[in-house]
Design a protein around this motif. Structure first.
Motif, short mmCIF file in Angstrom:
data_model
loop_
_atom_site.label_atom_id
_atom_site.label_comp_id
_atom_site.label_asym_id
_atom_site.label_seq_id
_atom_site.Cartn_x
_atom_site.Cartn_y
_atom_site.Cartn_z
N ALA A 150 0.84 -1.20 0.00
CA ALA A 150 0.00 0.00 0.00
C ALA A 150 0.88 1.25 0.00
N ASN A 151 0.48 2.26 -0.77
CA ASN A 151 1.24 3.49 -0.87
C ASN A 151 0.27 4.66 -0.74
N THR A 152 0.29 5.32 0.41
CA THR A 152 -0.66 6.40 0.67
C THR A 152 -0.24 7.72 0.05
N PHE A 153 0.99 7.80 -0.47
CA PHE A 153 1.45 9.02 -1.14
C PHE A 153 2.18 8.62 -2.40
N ASP A 154 1.66 9.08 -3.55
CA ASP A 154 2.26 8.65 -4.81
C ASP A 154 1.83 9.60 -5.92
N VAL A 155 2.59 9.59 -7.01
CA VAL A 155 2.23 10.30 -8.23
C VAL A 155 2.47 9.35 -9.39
N PHE A 156 1.61 9.43 -10.39
CA PHE A 156 1.69 8.53 -11.54
C PHE A 156 0.94 9.17 -12.70
N THR A 157 0.99 8.55 -13.85
CA THR A 157 0.22 9.02 -14.99
C THR A 157 -0.65 7.88 -15.51
N GLN A 158 -1.65 8.22 -16.30
CA GLN A 158 -2.44 7.23 -17.01
C GLN A 158 -2.32 7.48 -18.50
N LEU A 159 -2.71 6.50 -19.30
CA LEU A 159 -2.49 6.57 -20.73
C LEU A 159 -3.25 7.72 -21.37
N VAL A 160 -2.64 8.32 -22.37
CA VAL A 160 -3.28 9.39 -23.13
C VAL A 160 -4.35 8.82 -24.04
N GLY A 161 -4.11 7.64 -24.61
CA GLY A 161 -5.06 6.98 -25.49
C GLY A 161 -5.50 5.64 -24.93
N GLY A 212 -2.09 11.32 -11.86
CA GLY A 212 -2.79 10.84 -10.67
C GLY A 212 -1.98 11.09 -9.42
N VAL A 213 -2.67 11.35 -8.32
CA VAL A 213 -2.02 11.60 -7.03
C VAL A 213 -2.77 10.83 -5.95
N ASN A 214 -2.04 10.16 -5.09
CA ASN A 214 -2.58 9.61 -3.85
C ASN A 214 -1.99 10.44 -2.71
N ALA A 215 -2.83 11.10 -1.95
CA ALA A 215 -2.35 11.95 -0.86
C ALA A 215 -3.48 12.17 0.14
N LYS A 216 -3.10 12.43 1.37
CA LYS A 216 -4.07 12.66 2.44
C LYS A 216 -4.54 14.11 2.44
N ALA A 217 -5.70 14.33 3.04
CA ALA A 217 -6.25 15.68 3.16
C ALA A 217 -5.43 16.52 4.12
N ASP A 218 -5.54 17.84 3.97
CA ASP A 218 -4.89 18.81 4.85
C ASP A 218 -3.37 18.76 4.77
N LYS A 219 -2.85 18.29 3.63
CA LYS A 219 -1.41 18.26 3.41
C LYS A 219 -1.07 19.18 2.24
N GLU A 220 0.03 19.91 2.36
CA GLU A 220 0.52 20.70 1.24
C GLU A 220 1.41 19.82 0.38
N ILE A 221 1.12 19.77 -0.91
CA ILE A 221 1.95 19.01 -1.83
C ILE A 221 2.58 19.98 -2.82
N THR A 222 3.77 19.66 -3.27
CA THR A 222 4.52 20.52 -4.18
C THR A 222 4.95 19.73 -5.40
N PHE A 223 4.63 20.25 -6.58
CA PHE A 223 5.05 19.65 -7.84
C PHE A 223 6.26 20.40 -8.40
N VAL A 240 0.01 23.28 -3.47
CA VAL A 240 -1.42 23.32 -3.18
C VAL A 240 -1.68 22.55 -1.91
N THR A 241 -2.56 23.08 -1.06
CA THR A 241 -2.97 22.38 0.16
C THR A 241 -4.29 21.68 -0.12
N LEU A 242 -4.33 20.40 0.11
CA LEU A 242 -5.49 19.58 -0.22
C LEU A 242 -6.57 19.71 0.85
N THR A 243 -7.76 20.04 0.43
CA THR A 243 -8.88 20.10 1.37
C THR A 243 -9.56 18.75 1.49
N ALA A 244 -9.26 17.84 0.56
CA ALA A 244 -9.80 16.48 0.61
C ALA A 244 -8.73 15.53 0.11
N ALA A 245 -8.79 14.29 0.55
CA ALA A 245 -7.82 13.29 0.12
C ALA A 245 -7.94 13.05 -1.38
#
Length: 219
Positions: free
Chosen positions: A82-93, A118-129, A164-169
């Motif tokens: 299980a990975n509660t914090f992650d970034v990934f992409t999905q296919l364009v086509g 795609g992002v998996n992240a918890k609420a009330d956390k600031e994430i930086t790209f 951005v600070t997430l207001t929801a997971a």
């Protein structure tokens, strides 16, 4: 077995995997991955951090890839733990909702692609790209779109980032998209291509290959 040469096997059903002696090879020196990057390979590394953890997803561009799934070029995220914090992409086509750590795309039509991030992240956390680019065509810029905040942020410039600070997971795609364009992007008029809407059951998914909207909206 040298360090780093272990691997996982994905199977559709339980069973035994046999490595016949004829396909085995033993070498005396230790395998080491070269740190030298190709002088001609075009790529984007999209980084994300929540202050404690760092994750990344890679986009490669080459002449053998398509916007659909390319066996040997696209690599799914590891789902063994299980990975509660992650970034990934999905296919364009032909997107069927699979998550990719590595996605390869063609070297043509870059400005027409909107890459679902795609992002998996918890609420009330600031994430930086942030993003690192290598050998992109001259004049091509990298933008991160946030469809909730209706913003486009250029990430290929030095020290550029989007916070951005997430207001929801978050758990999946739909909010963030990556664009490669020669000109600046605006939220006033954007053509969306390759838009897909998914339900939990993949058999009930509905895909719109061409959709034009007058303003940005969440899908």
């Amino acid at each position: 077995m040298a360090p780093g040469q272990g691997f996982f096997v994905s199977c559709v059903a339980a069973g035994n995997v046999t490595f016949k002696e004829g396909i085995q090879s033993h070498q005396t020196d230790t395998f080491l991955k070269s740190a030298t990057k190709s002088a001609s390979k075009s790529e984007i590394t999209l980084n994300i951090t929540n202050g404690d953890l760092n994750r990344y997803a890679k986009i490669y561009y080459n002449n053998n890839a398509t916007v659909d799934f390319d066996n040997g070029y696209d690599g799914e995220t590891f789902s063994g733990v299980a990975n509660t914090f992650d970034v990934f992409t999905q296919l364009v086509g032909n997107n069927v909702g699979e998550n990719y750590q590595i996605q390869s795309l063609p070297n043509t039509g870059l400005e027409a692609m909107a890459i679902p991030v795609g992002v998996n992240a918890k609420a009330d956390k600031e994430i930086t790209f942030t993003a690192e680019t290598l050998n992109l065509p001259a004049g091509l810029k990298v933008f991160l779109e946030d469809r909730v905040n209706n913003t486009f942020t250029r990430l290929d410039e030095a020290n550029a980032s989007y916070k951005v600070t997430l207001t929801a997971a978050l758990d999946g795609v739909g909010r963030f998209y990556l664009h490669t364009r020669a000109s600046a992007l605006s939220v006033d008029n954007v053509t969306l291509t390759g838009v897909s809407i998914f339900k939990t059951n993949a058999s009930t998914s509905v895909s719109y290959t061409h959709l034009t909207l007058p303003t940005i909206c969440s899908v």
